[in-house]
Enzyme design. Structure first.
Site, mmCIF file in Angstrom:
data_model
loop_
_atom_site.group_PDB
_atom_site.id
_atom_site.type_symbol
_atom_site.label_atom_id
_atom_site.label_comp_id
_atom_site.label_asym_id
_atom_site.label_seq_id
_atom_site.Cartn_x
_atom_site.Cartn_y
_atom_site.Cartn_z
ATOM 1 N N PHE A 64 114.907 44.668 15.521
ATOM 2 C CA PHE A 64 114.043 45.598 16.237
ATOM 3 C C PHE A 64 113.662 45.025 17.592
ATOM 4 C CE2 PHE A 64 110.405 48.134 17.369
ATOM 5 C CZ PHE A 64 110.850 49.392 17.012
ATOM 6 N N ASP B 58 109.837 50.944 22.583
ATOM 7 C CA ASP B 58 108.470 50.685 22.138
ATOM 8 C C ASP B 58 108.402 50.240 20.691
ATOM 9 O OD1 ASP B 58 109.225 53.385 21.185
ATOM 10 O OD2 ASP B 58 107.172 53.407 20.399
ATOM 11 N N ASP C 135 120.839 53.602 17.214
ATOM 12 C CA ASP C 135 120.517 52.877 15.987
ATOM 13 C C ASP C 135 121.340 53.507 14.858
ATOM 14 O OD1 ASP C 135 119.349 51.334 14.054
ATOM 15 O OD2 ASP C 135 117.401 52.274 14.124
ATOM 16 N N LYS D 53 111.134 59.106 25.269
ATOM 17 C CA LYS D 53 110.656 58.489 26.483
ATOM 18 C C LYS D 53 111.442 57.217 26.798
ATOM 19 C CE LYS D 53 106.144 59.558 24.619
ATOM 20 N NZ LYS D 53 104.943 58.922 24.005
ATOM 21 N N GLY D 54 112.159 56.709 25.804
ATOM 22 C CA GLY D 54 112.740 55.376 25.906
ATOM 23 C C GLY D 54 113.720 55.150 27.048
ATOM 24 N N LYS E 38 123.347 49.135 18.607
ATOM 25 C CA LYS E 38 123.120 48.184 17.521
ATOM 26 C C LYS E 38 124.352 48.057 16.645
ATOM 27 C CE LYS E 38 118.187 48.261 16.748
ATOM 28 N NZ LYS E 38 117.100 48.534 15.804
ATOM 29 N N ARG F 53 106.762 49.260 26.329
ATOM 30 C CA ARG F 53 107.779 49.956 27.125
ATOM 31 C C ARG F 53 107.882 49.395 28.535
ATOM 32 N NH1 ARG F 53 109.325 54.706 24.331
ATOM 33 N NH2 ARG F 53 107.661 55.754 23.195
#
Ligand code: IMP
Ligand code: MG
Length: 193
Positions: free
Chosen positions: A151, A158, A102, A42-43, A130, A164
């Site tokens: 993070f 999220d 990530d 969903k990000g 990252k 979000r």
């Protein structure tokens, strides 16, 4: 600023400016091509929504939802498809729109799988990358920001499904997750992706 956020890493204005620039670049690179923006749920939803409107070309949008198998702290790099694309991509120039890279394992798997469907081309656009060591290098074609290995939440990202809707990218206060699952590990659970 939200009281759970320690620091704003990327402001709303910085996001807007970067997305406008990415949109211009993509517009000139894909002119005359059958472009499909492939968002990962969903990000990447806020990013793809803003980026699509910064691209001045006819295009299609579709989404995939994937989850990586693994234990609570380590992604195995094997991905399960929760929602697939609506149709074939062999007549399309596919641009994957990702929120963040990530470990890169999920994206690597996705790229290998999509290549087997023979798109006309396959490129990657990631909002955040990252800076960390990776088992495999990931080559992005379009990149928003390089960020430290912290993070982050907001603008689609999220922690335990929250934050979000923040309009900026921020670093979460450690007190929010102290005594809880470490945020680095929570995103590996299929339901959290
Ligand atoms: P990886 O590249 O396979 O490790 O997984 C990338 C996914 O992990 C992203 O699509 C996010 O859902 C999640 N993720 C990684 N880092 C963060 C972070 O800093 N904040 C929120 N989600 C993250
Ligand atoms: Mg997540």
């Amino acid at each position: 600023m939200h009281s759970d956020i320690a620091e704003i890493l990327i402001s709303e204005e910085q996001l807007k400016a970067k997305i406008a620039a990415l949109g211009e670049q993509i517009t000139s690179d894909y002119r005359g091509k059958n472009l499909l923006l492939l968002g990962t749920l969903k990000g990447a939803v806020p990013f793809i929504a803003d980026l699509a409107r910064a691209i001045n070309l006819p295009l299609e949008i579709d989404y995939m939802a994937v989850a990586s198998y693994g234990d609570s702290t380590h992604s195995s790099g094997v991905v399960r498809i929760i929602k697939d694309l609506e149709g074939p991509i062999d007549q399309k120039h596919v641009l994957i729109i990702e929120d963040i890279i990530d470990s890169g394992l999920t994206l690597n798997y996705l790229v290998d799988m999509l290549k087997r469907r023979n798109p006309l081309s396959l490129c990657i656009c990631a909002l955040l990358n990252k800076e960390r060591e990776r088992l495999k290098t990931i080559e992005t074609d379009y990149e928003g920001f390089r960020i430290p290995d912290k993070f982050v939440v907001g603008y689609g990202l999220d922690y335990a499904q929250r934050y979000r809707n923040l309009p900026y990218i921020g670093i979460l206060k450690p007190s929010v997750y102290e005594g809880q699952t470490r945020p680095e590990s929570q995103h590996q659970s299929p339901a959290e992706k």
